[in-house]
Design an enzyme around this catalytic site. Structure first.
Site, short mmCIF file in Angstrom:
data_model
loop_
_atom_site.label_atom_id
_atom_site.label_comp_id
_atom_site.label_asym_id
_atom_site.label_seq_id
_atom_site.Cartn_x
_atom_site.Cartn_y
_atom_site.Cartn_z
N LYS A 1 -7.23 9.41 11.86
CA LYS A 1 -7.17 7.98 12.56
C LYS A 1 -5.88 7.64 13.27
O LYS A 1 -4.86 8.39 13.07
CB LYS A 1 -7.13 6.70 11.56
CG LYS A 1 -6.34 7.00 10.45
CD LYS A 1 -5.48 5.78 10.22
CE LYS A 1 -4.15 5.77 10.74
NZ LYS A 1 -2.94 5.80 9.77
N GLU B 1 3.76 -2.77 2.64
CA GLU B 1 4.63 -1.58 2.49
C GLU B 1 6.15 -2.12 2.44
O GLU B 1 6.45 -3.04 3.18
CB GLU B 1 4.38 -0.55 3.44
CG GLU B 1 2.94 -0.10 3.58
CD GLU B 1 2.63 1.06 4.61
OE1 GLU B 1 2.90 2.23 4.11
OE2 GLU B 1 2.63 0.80 5.67
N ASP C 1 -2.61 1.17 13.45
CA ASP C 1 -2.33 2.34 12.24
C ASP C 1 -2.96 1.98 10.92
O ASP C 1 -3.34 2.85 10.10
CB ASP C 1 -0.88 2.10 12.15
CG ASP C 1 -0.27 3.11 11.11
OD1 ASP C 1 -0.67 4.22 11.15
OD2 ASP C 1 0.63 2.65 10.24
N HIS D 1 -7.92 1.26 7.77
CA HIS D 1 -8.03 1.04 6.27
C HIS D 1 -8.27 -0.18 5.88
O HIS D 1 -9.21 -0.41 4.75
CB HIS D 1 -6.22 1.29 5.77
CG HIS D 1 -5.88 2.66 6.19
ND1 HIS D 1 -6.45 3.54 6.30
CD2 HIS D 1 -4.73 3.02 6.41
CE1 HIS D 1 -5.72 4.59 6.76
NE2 HIS D 1 -4.46 4.35 6.66
N LYS E 1 4.95 -3.91 7.40
CA LYS E 1 6.00 -2.94 7.01
C LYS E 1 7.02 -3.57 6.57
O LYS E 1 7.37 -4.68 7.06
CB LYS E 1 6.18 -1.82 7.99
CG LYS E 1 5.18 -0.80 7.96
CD LYS E 1 5.46 0.52 8.66
CE LYS E 1 4.55 1.41 8.89
NZ LYS E 1 4.04 2.15 7.85
C1 BG6 Z 1 -1.06 5.64 7.02
C2 BG6 Z 1 -0.53 4.92 7.78
O1 BG6 Z 1 -2.39 5.86 7.39
O2 BG6 Z 1 -1.14 5.00 5.55
C3 BG6 Z 1 1.05 4.83 7.36
O3 BG6 Z 1 -0.40 5.83 9.29
C4 BG6 Z 1 1.10 3.98 6.16
O4 BG6 Z 1 1.71 4.13 8.20
C5 BG6 Z 1 0.07 4.72 5.16
O5 BG6 Z 1 2.25 4.02 5.54
C6 BG6 Z 1 -0.17 3.80 4.01
O6 BG6 Z 1 -0.73 4.59 3.00
P1 BG6 Z 1 -0.84 4.27 1.54
O7 BG6 Z 1 -2.09 5.31 0.91
O8 BG6 Z 1 0.39 4.67 0.88
O9 BG6 Z 1 -1.21 2.69 1.23
#
Ligand code: BG6
Length: 509
Positions: free
Chosen positions: A167, A235, A254, A259, A359
């Site tokens: 993605k 995050e 992103d 997600h 973030k």
């Molecule tokens: C990724 C993004 O797909 O997912 C990142 O590109 C992000 O920016 C990450 O930090 C977060 O994934 P997880 O599994 O740590 O929640």
């Protein structure tokens, strides 16, 4: 041809099978994903005997690396980001199946050389012509790589050759449609695996089990009992060393369009007829088709972006996004987005779904919070000023589990209540740490199971929903109009208003 294995760790949605011998070719293999996620996941599966001994990985990238250098680079990745080598002998055996083939994404001769090399490996490693091509390159190279693979006749066999695309799939609706056309020119939909690692997380898959293997929740799962839903992926990290990619992506492309929207689909979709890939994907598509931004006439009331400014986290001063290396000092790239979705169907009419991701938030946490309606009439006193309605929280990460908040009577002669929580934790119940999402997804791809991958129509529909906000934000390049939030704090004030206007609040987790 598949053999059934019994793996006590993986009594899941289906019995575990062993994939056929194959070669996984990773484009962009010098990047972080290969070293941190993909190869540690493949190595762990090999150790767990979930892969056949012939499994082979070929890395493709521009750098002039040797096989030995590539192997050492991946070994460091397994040590640093995976579960460690565990046995030198096992690593040595695995490393014999790791190869590096330098190449340029836009040069036909690179593909011809790769094709010949894969043919040789079929002989020496007995991989039977089975191929997975994994595109882990910058998204703007996807069309080129796919066209070149097609021109070199490397995706012609729908049974043996598969394509994995990371993605974000496209930058907006039009580019996603164009990319789907490129894909459809060179291969069939059943060869295409649009990967979204959230779908590989145990807790996300458990959503289906929780909703459809238990009789007591589904009757409550609708507008009669649910007040609203909050989906959060917060995050603590900033842009890290990914400014090159992130500047052109931002939080919407992103995280939210993929997600969070996949998580949203599994929360809101109707029960599928069965667990086969297309039953599930069709239900996800249907919910997307019924979804829109809540107030299309007043976008600022249903879609908010933000960017982190400097602040303090754990006693350390954190630079603002615009001060990060590689970021334009006037950047308008959002590092935070929040949206309110409305679903126009019988189940959800009038129930807002709030999605947010950012973030440099105070905490790393991913969760789905289902907030139920208040009781119709209060007869008890509450210790808090207001009694809290029930909240069911599906914790995706990092404390994987489920909790339910309810009111309980406080001991004593008065009938006073307090909010308590019933909890279920993956760690404490199953005694194992949830595996990394990439192992499950890579394994499914090798087995030809597309259930946890996004179909072309789904990805386009997800873009359609966010396009009004995306277009408005893209046309406003004034660095003074994007709301800021201090690093280490929750959302900008504008995003708080998104809920406050309806008398609700974001959860402070
Ligand atoms: C990724 C993004 O797909 O997912 C990142 O590109 C992000 O920016 C990450 O930090 C977060 O994934 P997880 O599994 O740590 O929640």
């Amino acid at each position: 041809m598949t053999a059934i294995l019994t793996n006590p760790l993986r009594v899941g949605l289906r019995q575990e099978k062993l994939p056929e011998p194959q070669i996984i070719t990773i484009f962009g293999a010098s990047g972080d994903l290969t070293q941190r996620k993909l190869v540690p996941a493949i190595y762990q599966m090999k150790l767990d005997r979930r892969l056949p001994p012939e499994i082979t990985v070929v890395g493709v990238a521009r750098r002039d690396w040797s096989h030995e250098f590539f192997r050492e680079h991946l070994k460091q990745g397994v040590i640093e980001f995976g579960n460690g080598i565990q046995s030198e002998a096992a690593w040595e055996e695995f490393a014999q199946g790791l190869f590096y083939c330098p190449g340029d994404i836009d040069k036909p001769e690179s593909y011809l050389r790769l094709k010949a090399f894969l043919g040789e490996l079929d002989e020496s490693r007995k991989t039977l012509g089975n191929r997975v091509f994994y595109l882990s390159v910058a998204p703007n190279f996807f069309p080129e790589a796919i066209e070149q693979l097609g021109a070199a006749d490397m995706l012609a066999d729908a049974q043996k050759q598969r394509l994995v695309i990371e993605k974000p799939f496209g930058r907006d609706l039009t580019s996603a449609q164009n990319l789907n056309q490129v894909v459809q020119k060179v291969c069939r939909e059943n060869q295409v695996y649009r990967i979204d690692h959230y779908l590989g997380k145990e807790t996300i898959q458990n959503l289906l089990v929780f909703r459809f293997a238990n009789a007591i929740f589904e009757p409550l799962w609708n507008r009669n009992y649910i007040d609203h839903v909050q989906i959060t992926v917060a995050e603590t990290v900033g842009v890290e060393d990914r400014a090159g990619y992130y500047e052109s992506a931002g939080a919407l492309r992103d995280m939210l369009q993929n997600h969070l929207m996949q998580t949203f689909c599994l929360t809101a979709m109707e029960p599928p007829n069965s667990l086969d890939a297309d039953s599930i994907r069709t239900e996800k598509l249907k919910v997307l088709q019924a979804t829109r931004l809540a107030d299309l006439q007043n976008l600022e009331r249903c879609a908010v972006r933000g960017q982190y400014s400097s602040g303090w986290m754990k006693g350390k001063e954190i630079p603002g996004y615009r001060q990060e290396t590689g970021v334009d000092p006037n950047s308008t790239t959002p590092t935070y987005v929040a949206m309110q979705f409305a679903i126009d169907n019988w189940r959800w009419k009038g129930v807002p779904f709030y999605l947010r991701t950012g973030k440099r938030m105070p905490k790393k946490v991913s969760e789905i919070a289902i907030q139920f309606k208040e009781v119709p009439w209060r007869i008890f006193q509450s210790a808090a000023k207001q009694a809290n309605p029930n909240v069911l929280v599906l914790q995706i990460h990092p404390d994987e589990g489920i909790s339910l908040q309810f009111e309980a009577k406080m001991p004593g002669p008065d009938l006073r209540t307090r909010t308590e929580t019933m909890e279920f934790g993956y760690d404490s119940s199953f005694g194992v740490k949830s595996s990394d999402a990439y192992d499950r997804l890579l394994l499914d791809c090798m087995l030809g199971d597309q259930t946890l991958f996004t179909r072309s129509d789904e990805v386009e529909e997800a873009w359609r929903i966010v396009m009004p906000a995306l277009s408005a934000w893209e046309s406003d390049r004034n660095p003074n109009t994007i709301p800021l939030y201090e690093a280490g704090t929750w959302e900008p004030i504008e995003a708080e208003l998104l809920l406050n206007q309806h008398g609700r609040r974001w959860r402070r987790i």
